[in-house]
Write a protein that holds these residues in place. Structure first.
Motif, short mmCIF file in Angstrom:
data_model
loop_
_atom_site.label_atom_id
_atom_site.label_comp_id
_atom_site.label_asym_id
_atom_site.label_seq_id
_atom_site.Cartn_x
_atom_site.Cartn_y
_atom_site.Cartn_z
N MET A 171 22.29 -104.03 55.82
CA MET A 171 23.08 -102.85 56.20
C MET A 171 22.18 -101.62 56.43
O MET A 171 22.33 -100.90 57.39
N LEU A 172 21.22 -101.45 55.49
CA LEU A 172 20.29 -100.32 55.64
C LEU A 172 18.87 -100.82 55.47
O LEU A 172 18.59 -101.65 54.59
N GLU A 173 18.00 -100.33 56.33
CA GLU A 173 16.60 -100.70 56.19
C GLU A 173 15.71 -99.48 56.38
O GLU A 173 15.84 -98.76 57.37
N LEU A 174 14.85 -99.24 55.41
CA LEU A 174 13.82 -98.21 55.56
C LEU A 174 12.53 -98.94 55.88
O LEU A 174 12.15 -99.86 55.14
N LYS A 175 11.90 -98.53 56.97
CA LYS A 175 10.68 -99.24 57.39
C LYS A 175 9.51 -98.29 57.37
O LYS A 175 9.46 -97.34 58.19
N ASN A 176 8.60 -98.51 56.45
CA ASN A 176 7.32 -97.78 56.40
C ASN A 176 7.50 -96.27 56.54
O ASN A 176 6.90 -95.63 57.40
N ILE A 177 8.32 -95.72 55.65
CA ILE A 177 8.67 -94.29 55.73
C ILE A 177 7.61 -93.41 55.06
O ILE A 177 7.24 -93.63 53.90
N ASP A 178 7.17 -92.39 55.78
CA ASP A 178 6.37 -91.29 55.21
C ASP A 178 7.20 -90.03 55.36
O ASP A 178 7.61 -89.69 56.49
N THR A 179 7.45 -89.33 54.25
CA THR A 179 8.20 -88.07 54.33
C THR A 179 7.38 -86.96 53.69
O THR A 179 6.76 -87.17 52.63
N PHE A 180 7.38 -85.80 54.33
CA PHE A 180 6.59 -84.65 53.87
C PHE A 180 7.49 -83.45 53.62
O PHE A 180 8.50 -83.26 54.30
N TYR A 181 7.08 -82.60 52.66
CA TYR A 181 7.60 -81.22 52.57
C TYR A 181 6.40 -80.35 52.97
O TYR A 181 5.47 -80.17 52.17
N GLY A 182 6.38 -79.85 54.18
CA GLY A 182 5.19 -79.11 54.65
C GLY A 182 3.99 -80.04 54.62
O GLY A 182 4.01 -81.11 55.25
N ASN A 183 2.98 -79.65 53.84
CA ASN A 183 1.78 -80.51 53.75
C ASN A 183 1.86 -81.51 52.61
O ASN A 183 0.95 -82.32 52.45
N ILE A 184 2.92 -81.40 51.79
CA ILE A 184 3.00 -82.29 50.62
C ILE A 184 3.70 -83.58 51.00
O ILE A 184 4.85 -83.57 51.48
N GLN A 185 3.00 -84.70 50.79
CA GLN A 185 3.62 -85.99 51.12
C GLN A 185 4.41 -86.50 49.92
O GLN A 185 3.84 -86.74 48.85
N ALA A 186 5.72 -86.65 50.10
CA ALA A 186 6.58 -87.09 48.99
C ALA A 186 6.85 -88.59 49.03
O ALA A 186 7.04 -89.21 47.99
N LEU A 187 6.89 -89.19 50.23
CA LEU A 187 7.10 -90.65 50.34
C LEU A 187 5.96 -91.26 51.14
O LEU A 187 5.54 -90.72 52.18
N ARG A 188 5.46 -92.39 50.65
CA ARG A 188 4.31 -93.05 51.28
C ARG A 188 4.64 -94.51 51.60
O ARG A 188 4.84 -95.31 50.68
N ASP A 189 4.78 -94.79 52.86
CA ASP A 189 4.95 -96.16 53.33
C ASP A 189 6.08 -96.90 52.59
O ASP A 189 5.90 -98.03 52.14
N VAL A 190 7.22 -96.23 52.48
CA VAL A 190 8.34 -96.80 51.71
C VAL A 190 9.17 -97.72 52.59
O VAL A 190 9.63 -97.33 53.66
N SER A 191 9.34 -98.96 52.12
CA SER A 191 10.20 -99.92 52.81
C SER A 191 11.22 -100.46 51.81
O SER A 191 10.84 -100.91 50.72
N ILE A 192 12.48 -100.38 52.19
CA ILE A 192 13.58 -100.82 51.31
C ILE A 192 14.62 -101.50 52.19
O ILE A 192 14.90 -101.03 53.29
N LYS A 193 15.20 -102.60 51.68
CA LYS A 193 16.28 -103.27 52.42
C LYS A 193 17.51 -103.36 51.54
O LYS A 193 17.40 -103.76 50.37
N ILE A 194 18.66 -103.02 52.10
CA ILE A 194 19.91 -103.10 51.35
C ILE A 194 20.89 -103.93 52.17
O ILE A 194 21.22 -103.56 53.31
N GLY A 195 21.31 -105.07 51.62
CA GLY A 195 22.24 -105.94 52.35
C GLY A 195 23.68 -105.53 52.12
O GLY A 195 24.01 -104.87 51.12
N GLU A 196 24.56 -105.93 53.04
CA GLU A 196 25.97 -105.58 52.92
C GLU A 196 26.54 -106.13 51.60
O GLU A 196 26.29 -107.28 51.24
#
Ligand code: ATP
Length: 235
Positions: A1-26
């Motif tokens: 149902m939901l898939e996160l693929k290799n997510i990098d998330t930043f607040y400005g220069n601060i990296q909060a998420l590094r290469d996050v992959s998650i799978k959620i099935g129905e």
């Protein structure tokens, strides 16, 4: 149902998420556990489009959520119960619930869902005319979950529903989370610091440390994992 693929998330220069992959099935309950500041809330905000990822992709039912605004994410069927509950304190219980259904026009469906919410949480029916801000912490959490259910989500995101609640109320809330999943087949992504309870209700779990996923497994295996026991279960 939901898939996160290799997510990098930043607040400005601060990296909060590094290469996050998650799978959620129905139909699954998936939990994400981790310490304060690990990046759990950021993961939810990335899914909802509040803090879009710099790299990687979020797919919902096979479609990218890239560039989709938070209100459109809700319209697609993802609803978040934020940390700290954030109900409308100056609106009544009923008005808070009406706000949850504001994108819907199917009156009969809304009535059915209201009855279901009151069946899950009879105390809210008793208190439907009371202002949200006058409810206890546990009742506010029930209202926050109910308000999200009034949007009839396909995927319910819960950010630390146990935060600041007494053990008895926490057990009640987690029982209801299981019931929601079972009875309405709502897929649930449960973000928690209370690893012990979260791993008992979910099917699979992910462990996050410093913005990275460090472990993923069935909850039975995570509960038996020595690292998890030491770091998150206090054993
Ligand atoms: P908590 O349980 O305290 O909510 P969390 O696991 O949900 O923790 P996040 O709130 O996602 O963690 O925070 C991850 C990292 O991002 C932390 O280092 C935090 O300081 C940082 N962070 C969070 N929000 C912001 C922001 N608005 N601006 C800058 N940095 C932020």
């Amino acid at each position: 149902m939901l898939e996160l693929k290799n997510i990098d998330t930043f607040y400005g220069n601060i990296q909060a998420l590094r290469d996050v992959s998650i799978k959620i099935g129905e139909g699954e309950i998936i939990t994400l556990i981790g310490a304060n500041g690990a990046g759990k809330s950021t993961t939810l905000m990335t899914i909802c489009g509040v803090v879009p990822p710099r790299n990687g992709e979020v797919l919902f039912q096979g479609q990218s959520l890239g560039g989709v605004s938070p209100d459109k994410v809700v319209a697609r069927g993802i609803c978040q119960v934020p940390e700290g509950r954030l109900i409308f304190p100056d609106l009544t219980v009923q008005e808070n619930l009406d706000m949850g259904a504001f994108l819907r026009s199917d009156k009969a469906g809304i009535r059915t869902d209201l009855d279901q919410v009151f069946a899950l949480f009879p105390i809210l029916k008793e208190r439907r005319g009371q202002l949200g801000g006058t409810l206890s912490g546990g009742e506010q959490q029930m209202l926050a979950i109910s308000r999200a259910l009034m949007a009839r989500p396909k995927l319910l995101l819960l950010d630390e529903p146990s935060l600041g609640l007494a053990p008895l109320i926490i057990r009640q809330i987690f029982d209801i989370i299981k019931q929601i999943n079972r009875e309405s087949n709502t897929t649930i992504f449960l973000v928690e610091q209370n690893a012990n309870q979260a791993l008992k209700v979910a099917h699979r779990g992910y462990v996050m440390e410093n913005g990275r996923i460090t472990l993923e497994d069935s909850c039975d295996k995570l509960l038996a994992n020595d690292e998890v026991k030491k770091a998150y279960l206090g054993l």
